[in-house]
Design a protein around this motif. Structure first.
Motif, PDB file in Angstrom:
ATOM      1  N   VAL A 125      17.603   8.225  97.359  1.00 48.76           N
ATOM      2  CA  VAL A 125      18.409   9.131  98.186  1.00 48.76           C
ATOM      3  C   VAL A 125      19.145  10.147  97.316  1.00 48.76           C
ATOM      4  O   VAL A 125      19.152  11.351  97.610  1.00 48.76           O
ATOM      5  CB  VAL A 125      19.396   8.330  99.058  1.00 48.76           C
ATOM      6  N   ASN A 126      19.737   9.681  96.233  1.00 49.43           N
ATOM      7  CA  ASN A 126      20.480  10.595  95.362  1.00 49.43           C
ATOM      8  C   ASN A 126      19.588  11.338  94.375  1.00 49.43           C
ATOM      9  O   ASN A 126      20.064  12.186  93.619  1.00 49.43           O
ATOM     10  CB  ASN A 126      21.588   9.843  94.625  1.00 49.43           C
ATOM     11  N   GLY A 127      18.295  11.058  94.401  1.00 46.71           N
ATOM     12  CA  GLY A 127      17.344  11.853  93.645  1.00 46.71           C
ATOM     13  C   GLY A 127      16.954  13.119  94.381  1.00 46.71           C
ATOM     14  O   GLY A 127      16.219  13.965  93.853  1.00 46.71           O
ATOM     15  N   SER A 128      17.452  13.267  95.595  1.00 50.06           N
ATOM     16  CA  SER A 128      17.196  14.467  96.400  1.00 50.06           C
ATOM     17  C   SER A 128      18.095  15.617  95.950  1.00 50.06           C
ATOM     18  O   SER A 128      19.014  15.433  95.139  1.00 50.06           O
ATOM     19  CB  SER A 128      17.464  14.166  97.879  1.00 50.06           C
ATOM     20  N   MET A 129      17.833  16.798  96.479  1.00 46.80           N
ATOM     21  CA  MET A 129      18.712  17.929  96.216  1.00 46.80           C
ATOM     22  C   MET A 129      20.115  17.604  96.709  1.00 46.80           C
ATOM     23  O   MET A 129      21.105  17.931  96.070  1.00 46.80           O
ATOM     24  CB  MET A 129      18.175  19.181  96.916  1.00 46.80           C
ATOM     25  N   PHE A 130      20.183  16.961  97.873  1.00 47.26           N
ATOM     26  CA  PHE A 130      21.406  16.481  98.497  1.00 47.26           C
ATOM     27  C   PHE A 130      21.005  15.825  99.809  1.00 47.26           C
ATOM     28  O   PHE A 130      19.838  15.888 100.224  1.00 47.26           O
ATOM     29  CB  PHE A 130      22.408  17.617  98.770  1.00 47.26           C
ATOM     30  N   SER A 131      21.968  15.206 100.466  1.00 46.34           N
ATOM     31  CA  SER A 131      21.764  14.672 101.814  1.00 46.34           C
ATOM     32  C   SER A 131      22.646  15.440 102.781  1.00 46.34           C
ATOM     33  O   SER A 131      23.782  15.806 102.443  1.00 46.34           O
ATOM     34  CB  SER A 131      22.137  13.182 101.879  1.00 46.34           C
ATOM     35  N   ILE A 132      22.117  15.717 103.965  1.00 39.04           N
ATOM     36  CA  ILE A 132      22.990  16.226 105.026  1.00 39.04           C
ATOM     37  C   ILE A 132      23.455  15.025 105.841  1.00 39.04           C
ATOM     38  O   ILE A 132      22.826  13.957 105.836  1.00 39.04           O
ATOM     39  CB  ILE A 132      22.303  17.283 105.908  1.00 39.04           C
ATOM     40  N   CYS A 133      24.562  15.179 106.548  1.00 43.21           N
ATOM     41  CA  CYS A 133      25.200  14.056 107.234  1.00 43.21           C
ATOM     42  C   CYS A 133      24.714  13.951 108.678  1.00 43.21           C
ATOM     43  O   CYS A 133      25.159  14.700 109.547  1.00 43.21           O
ATOM     44  CB  CYS A 133      26.714  14.215 107.196  1.00 43.21           C
ATOM     45  N   ASP A 134      23.826  12.990 108.931  1.00 41.25           N
ATOM     46  CA  ASP A 134      23.289  12.777 110.268  1.00 41.25           C
ATOM     47  C   ASP A 134      24.120  11.762 111.052  1.00 41.25           C
ATOM     48  O   ASP A 134      23.832  11.493 112.208  1.00 41.25           O
ATOM     49  CB  ASP A 134      21.839  12.289 110.161  1.00 41.25           C
ATOM     50  N   PRO A 182      32.005  11.497 109.392  1.00 42.37           N
ATOM     51  CA  PRO A 182      33.163  12.397 109.478  1.00 42.37           C
ATOM     52  C   PRO A 182      34.438  11.700 109.964  1.00 42.37           C
ATOM     53  O   PRO A 182      35.537  12.039 109.510  1.00 42.37           O
ATOM     54  CB  PRO A 182      32.696  13.466 110.486  1.00 42.37           C
ATOM     55  N   LEU A 183      34.288  10.719 110.878  1.00 43.91           N
ATOM     56  CA  LEU A 183      35.461   9.956 111.323  1.00 43.91           C
ATOM     57  C   LEU A 183      36.036   9.128 110.178  1.00 43.91           C
ATOM     58  O   LEU A 183      37.254   9.081 109.975  1.00 43.91           O
ATOM     59  CB  LEU A 183      35.091   9.033 112.479  1.00 43.91           C
ATOM     60  N   TYR A 184      35.156   8.472 109.429  1.00 43.28           N
ATOM     61  CA  TYR A 184      35.623   7.668 108.294  1.00 43.28           C
ATOM     62  C   TYR A 184      36.350   8.543 107.282  1.00 43.28           C
ATOM     63  O   TYR A 184      37.387   8.144 106.724  1.00 43.28           O
ATOM     64  CB  TYR A 184      34.442   6.995 107.586  1.00 43.28           C
ATOM     65  N   LEU A 185      35.827   9.744 107.018  1.00 44.95           N
ATOM     66  CA  LEU A 185      36.444  10.630 106.039  1.00 44.95           C
ATOM     67  C   LEU A 185      37.797  11.138 106.521  1.00 44.95           C
ATOM     68  O   LEU A 185      38.712  11.347 105.717  1.00 44.95           O
ATOM     69  CB  LEU A 185      35.508  11.805 105.726  1.00 44.95           C
ATOM     70  N   ARG A 186      37.913  11.323 107.816  1.00 43.00           N
ATOM     71  CA  ARG A 186      39.211  11.729 108.371  1.00 43.00           C
ATOM     72  C   ARG A 186      40.231  10.609 108.203  1.00 43.00           C
ATOM     73  O   ARG A 186      41.379  10.834 107.824  1.00 43.00           O
ATOM     74  CB  ARG A 186      39.058  12.086 109.848  1.00 43.00           C
ATOM     75  N   LEU A 217      40.133   8.056 106.004  1.00 40.32           N
ATOM     76  CA  LEU A 217      40.375   7.697 104.606  1.00 40.32           C
ATOM     77  C   LEU A 217      41.006   8.819 103.791  1.00 40.32           C
ATOM     78  O   LEU A 217      41.874   8.574 102.951  1.00 40.32           O
ATOM     79  CB  LEU A 217      39.052   7.286 103.945  1.00 40.32           C
ATOM     80  N   TYR A 218      40.551  10.049 104.019  1.00 38.99           N
ATOM     81  CA  TYR A 218      40.964  11.162 103.163  1.00 38.99           C
ATOM     82  C   TYR A 218      41.751  12.243 103.891  1.00 38.99           C
ATOM     83  O   TYR A 218      42.278  13.153 103.245  1.00 38.99           O
ATOM     84  CB  TYR A 218      39.727  11.814 102.520  1.00 38.99           C
ATOM     85  N   GLY A 219      41.768  12.191 105.213  1.00 43.34           N
ATOM     86  CA  GLY A 219      42.458  13.227 105.967  1.00 43.34           C
ATOM     87  C   GLY A 219      41.760  14.571 105.903  1.00 43.34           C
ATOM     88  O   GLY A 219      42.409  15.623 106.007  1.00 43.34           O
ATOM     89  N   ILE A 220      40.442  14.572 105.746  1.00 45.39           N
ATOM     90  CA  ILE A 220      39.679  15.811 105.659  1.00 45.39           C
ATOM     91  C   ILE A 220      38.756  15.943 106.869  1.00 45.39           C
ATOM     92  O   ILE A 220      38.396  14.952 107.492  1.00 45.39           O
ATOM     93  CB  ILE A 220      38.850  15.887 104.356  1.00 45.39           C
ATOM     94  N   GLU A 221      38.385  17.176 107.181  1.00 43.88           N
ATOM     95  CA  GLU A 221      37.507  17.442 108.315  1.00 43.88           C
ATOM     96  C   GLU A 221      36.108  17.825 107.834  1.00 43.88           C
ATOM     97  O   GLU A 221      35.950  18.804 107.102  1.00 43.88           O
ATOM     98  CB  GLU A 221      38.072  18.575 109.185  1.00 43.88           C
ATOM     99  N   ARG A 222      35.136  17.049 108.204  1.00 42.26           N
ATOM    100  CA  ARG A 222      33.744  17.342 107.913  1.00 42.26           C
ATOM    101  C   ARG A 222      32.945  17.183 109.205  1.00 42.26           C
ATOM    102  O   ARG A 222      33.374  16.492 110.120  1.00 42.26           O
ATOM    103  CB  ARG A 222      33.182  16.403 106.829  1.00 42.26           C
TER     104      ARG A 222
END
Length: 250
Positions: free
Chosen positions: A53-62, A67-71, A73-78
């Protein structure tokens, strides 16, 4: 690009498309993963798959939950950017020559017909049914020759996770150029078959997994079971990583 839950994510759509164009300009192959809950879970249980997975260019978030977890844990919006969305965004750009492979001939025929209504050039593009076999048994040199001769810029792969990501990583060394993108069920969604994405209101309420359970109970219940089982540990480790980083800065 940002790293959360051990996965390299690209959340910015413009950066996704800019990266694709840069990769095509280098005339070297690459691949993009579409990281849903299954990929997130499997990658964090299996180190070899995480490397793929990390050998890819990147992953998009499906995943609508990341995004809820990041909000929390980190208080950020993705934002979520799922496979079926990037698929149609690129189709509607009418910009690239594309190669479609995976799934059944019937699905590919339906997909070709419906996509040609959007971009008539797609009538002249290749839709290739991959043989049903183990991921190590594909004729990767032969498939790569076919793609290179076609001259495709974007190579769509629909084999389902985790098989499709491993497939791309194994095909990449044989390709001369092109960006592979694994889109799972997107072929079925847009082929006119009876497989459809969940209604918008369910997606918005983070209930798409419920729709998919009812659509494919045997397959999806097993997947959801693994996600529920491993999620607490995954969240705890990410919280610990954040805490250690915060203490280090202080």
């Amino acid at each position: 690009m940002e790293k959360y839950f051990n996965i390299n994510y690209e959340f910015d759509k413009q950066s996704v498309f800019s990266s694709i164009d840069r990769q095509l300009q280098t005339s070297s192959p690459g691949y993009i993963c579409v990281a849903d809950g299954v990929i997130l879970n499997t990658a964090n249980r299996k180190p070899d798959y995480l490397e793929v997975v990390n050998g890819s260019m990147f992953s998009i978030c499906d995943s609508s939950y990341v995004p809820l977890y990041l909000r929390w844990l980190y208080g950020i919006e993705r934002k979520q950017y799922c496979g079926s969305e990037i698929f149609m965004d690129i189709i509607r750009q009418k910009k690239y020559r594309m190669f479609f492979m995976g799934t059944s001939q019937g699905t590919l025929q339906g997909l070709s017909y419906h996509l040609s209504q959007i971009d008539e050039r797609i009538n002249g593009m290749t839709f290739y049914e991959l043989p049903f076999c183990n991921v190590e048994d594909f004729d990767y040199p032969g498939i790569a020759r076919m793609i290179d001769e076609d001259g495709a810029d974007i190579i769509w792969v629909a084999l389902g996770a985790p098989k499709q990501e491993i497939f791309m990583s194994r095909l990449k060394p044989y390709l001369k150029r092109g960006v592979m993108i694994a889109v799972g069920a997107a072929f079925k969604f847009y082929s006119g078959t009876d497989v459809k994405r969940a209604p918008h209101w369910m997606v918005k309420m983070h209930l798409e997994f419920v729709y998919r359970i009812f659509s494919e109970p045997k397959k999806q219940l097993k997947r959801c079971g693994w996600i529920v089982y491993t999620l607490p540990g995954l969240l705890y480790r990410e919280w610990r990583k954040k805490k250690l980083a915060t203490n280090f800065i202080r």
